[in-house]
Design a protein around this motif. Sequence first.
Motif, PDB file in Angstrom:
ATOM      1  N   PRO A   1      22.668  30.649  49.756  1.00 32.75           N
ATOM      2  CA  PRO A   1      22.014  30.135  50.967  1.00 32.75           C
ATOM      3  C   PRO A   1      20.842  31.009  51.384  1.00 32.75           C
ATOM      4  N   ASP A   2      19.978  30.474  52.230  1.00 28.98           N
ATOM      5  CA  ASP A   2      18.860  31.247  52.761  1.00 28.98           C
ATOM      6  C   ASP A   2      19.343  32.352  53.686  1.00 28.98           C
ATOM      7  N   VAL A   3      20.384  32.064  54.449  1.00 27.95           N
ATOM      8  CA  VAL A   3      20.948  33.035  55.378  1.00 27.95           C
ATOM      9  C   VAL A   3      22.457  32.861  55.407  1.00 27.95           C
ATOM     10  N   GLU A   4      23.169  33.976  55.466  1.00 25.48           N
ATOM     11  CA  GLU A   4      24.618  33.936  55.658  1.00 25.48           C
ATOM     12  C   GLU A   4      24.939  34.538  57.024  1.00 25.48           C
ATOM     13  N   VAL A   5      25.861  33.890  57.719  1.00 18.79           N
ATOM     14  CA  VAL A   5      26.285  34.323  59.043  1.00 18.79           C
ATOM     15  C   VAL A   5      27.582  35.105  58.897  1.00 18.79           C
ATOM     16  N   LEU A   6      27.553  36.363  59.292  1.00 28.53           N
ATOM     17  CA  LEU A   6      28.731  37.224  59.198  1.00 28.53           C
ATOM     18  C   LEU A   6      29.471  37.223  60.527  1.00 28.53           C
ATOM     19  N   LEU A   7      30.747  36.843  60.471  1.00 27.17           N
ATOM     20  CA  LEU A   7      31.585  36.799  61.664  1.00 27.17           C
ATOM     21  C   LEU A   7      32.839  37.632  61.445  1.00 27.17           C
TER      22      LEU A   7
ATOM     23  N   GLY B   1      32.024  42.719  55.147  1.00 28.76           N
ATOM     24  CA  GLY B   1      31.232  41.498  55.070  1.00 28.76           C
ATOM     25  C   GLY B   1      29.832  41.738  54.542  1.00 28.76           C
ATOM     26  N   MET B   2      29.214  42.837  54.935  1.00 30.01           N
ATOM     27  CA  MET B   2      27.874  43.160  54.444  1.00 30.01           C
ATOM     28  C   MET B   2      27.873  43.353  52.931  1.00 30.01           C
ATOM     29  N   HIS B   3      28.930  43.935  52.396  1.00 32.41           N
ATOM     30  CA  HIS B   3      29.030  44.108  50.946  1.00 32.41           C
ATOM     31  C   HIS B   3      29.133  42.773  50.215  1.00 32.41           C
ATOM     32  N   MET B   4      29.572  41.720  50.888  1.00 33.67           N
ATOM     33  CA  MET B   4      29.735  40.408  50.270  1.00 33.67           C
ATOM     34  C   MET B   4      28.449  39.583  50.266  1.00 33.67           C
ATOM     35  N   LEU B   5      27.413  40.060  50.912  1.00 31.29           N
ATOM     36  CA  LEU B   5      26.196  39.278  51.118  1.00 31.29           C
ATOM     37  C   LEU B   5      25.564  38.835  49.798  1.00 31.29           C
ATOM     38  N   GLN B   6      25.216  37.545  49.730  1.00 32.55           N
ATOM     39  CA  GLN B   6      24.507  36.983  48.583  1.00 32.55           C
ATOM     40  C   GLN B   6      23.147  36.407  48.973  1.00 32.55           C
ATOM     41  N   ALA B   7      23.006  35.978  50.216  1.00 32.85           N
ATOM     42  CA  ALA B   7      21.766  35.354  50.679  1.00 32.85           C
ATOM     43  C   ALA B   7      20.663  36.399  50.849  1.00 32.85           C
ATOM     44  N   ASP B   8      19.446  35.928  51.001  1.00 28.35           N
ATOM     45  CA  ASP B   8      18.323  36.836  51.243  1.00 28.35           C
ATOM     46  C   ASP B   8      18.389  37.467  52.626  1.00 28.35           C
ATOM     47  N   TYR B   9      19.019  36.762  53.585  1.00 29.75           N
ATOM     48  CA  TYR B   9      19.106  37.270  54.948  1.00 29.75           C
ATOM     49  C   TYR B   9      20.533  37.198  55.460  1.00 29.75           C
ATOM     50  N   LEU B  10      20.857  38.143  56.328  1.00 26.02           N
ATOM     51  CA  LEU B  10      22.173  38.215  56.963  1.00 26.02           C
ATOM     52  C   LEU B  10      22.006  38.118  58.471  1.00 26.02           C
ATOM     53  N   LEU B  11      22.717  37.183  59.088  1.00 20.65           N
ATOM     54  CA  LEU B  11      22.772  37.064  60.539  1.00 20.65           C
ATOM     55  C   LEU B  11      24.151  37.500  60.989  1.00 20.65           C
ATOM     56  N   CYS B  12      24.215  38.530  61.799  1.00 21.62           N
ATOM     57  CA  CYS B  12      25.486  39.040  62.301  1.00 21.62           C
ATOM     58  C   CYS B  12      25.684  38.598  63.745  1.00 21.62           C
TER      59      CYS B  12
ATOM     60  N   PRO C   1      17.199  41.491  56.396  1.00 19.66           N
ATOM     61  CA  PRO C   1      17.147  41.102  54.984  1.00 19.66           C
ATOM     62  C   PRO C   1      18.229  41.828  54.199  1.00 19.66           C
ATOM     63  N   ARG C   2      18.549  41.301  53.049  1.00 17.53           N
ATOM     64  CA  ARG C   2      19.612  41.866  52.215  1.00 17.53           C
ATOM     65  C   ARG C   2      19.314  43.314  51.847  1.00 17.53           C
ATOM     66  N   ARG C   3      18.054  43.635  51.596  1.00 22.04           N
ATOM     67  CA  ARG C   3      17.727  45.002  51.171  1.00 22.04           C
ATOM     68  C   ARG C   3      18.112  46.025  52.246  1.00 22.04           C
ATOM     69  N   VAL C   4      17.925  45.691  53.524  1.00 22.38           N
ATOM     70  CA  VAL C   4      18.299  46.619  54.594  1.00 22.38           C
ATOM     71  C   VAL C   4      19.813  46.731  54.695  1.00 22.38           C
ATOM     72  N   ALA C   5      20.494  45.599  54.618  1.00 16.10           N
ATOM     73  CA  ALA C   5      21.955  45.623  54.697  1.00 16.10           C
ATOM     74  C   ALA C   5      22.544  46.516  53.623  1.00 16.10           C
ATOM     75  N   PHE C   6      22.081  46.377  52.395  1.00 13.69           N
ATOM     76  CA  PHE C   6      22.644  47.133  51.283  1.00 13.69           C
ATOM     77  C   PHE C   6      22.251  48.618  51.342  1.00 13.69           C
ATOM     78  N   GLN C   7      21.079  48.912  51.888  1.00 14.36           N
ATOM     79  CA  GLN C   7      20.643  50.305  51.954  1.00 14.36           C
ATOM     80  C   GLN C   7      21.333  51.081  53.070  1.00 14.36           C
ATOM     81  N   VAL C   8      21.809  50.385  54.087  1.00 12.44           N
ATOM     82  CA  VAL C   8      22.388  51.057  55.250  1.00 12.44           C
ATOM     83  C   VAL C   8      23.910  51.081  55.233  1.00 12.44           C
TER      84      VAL C   8
END
Length: 241
Positions: free
Chosen positions: A4-10, A80-91, A159-166
Amino acid sequence: MAAPDVEVLLPVHNEGESIEATIRAIYDELSPRINVGFIVCEDGSRDNTKDVLTRLAKELPLRLNLTGERRGYSRAVRDGMHMLQADYLLCLDSDGQCDAKDFWRFWDARKGCDVVLGWRVNRADTFVRRTFSRLFYHLYRMVLQVPVHDPSCPYVLMPRRVAFQVVDHLGAMQQGFWWEFVARVHRSGYRITELPVNHRLRSSGVTQVYKWTKMPGIFFRHVAALFRIRAETPKQAETRD
């Protein structure tokens, strides 16, 4: 199937009464205009939350992370952040206080910064929680020099790059995930844009973490964590490209 373009983490704990309505409201708002998926990290609920989520996953694009033990909000979000596949993550929080309609302003702002952070101008929380948060905010600004208005807001687009780097650097604040996330992002030189968001009353139930009897202990653990975060991060990095 494409990501997906964005995944919503809940992160979800004991929200059986309201979680279906919360997820459907987000999906109904976003899905007509964007390819959206969900990462739902269930945190050892003792009500019917797991049953509701398992049923919804047969109908909606939900990826579930279920656990029988309580791991806490911060660990649930990190998992949940480790599971991200989309380009963007909405928390977002899963208690219905976040308004999905605010998403579009976040989406429009995403190209001009690294993280879009919500700002609860009219915060719909208890007086005790707002009081402790305001006291801690002044210490937070003094120790970490993070120039944002609402660093604990759980409405965040990245974006995914920030999620994975942090994500692997987080963990100093067990109950204050977003305080720590915003501090580490800022002190690593990432650009943060704040946008006002509509903050609503909980759709049902009461807070699972910030009960008034727990607030003093949480406050002092947060204070100790501030100095750990400062020691682990550069004084201030240059803004990243």
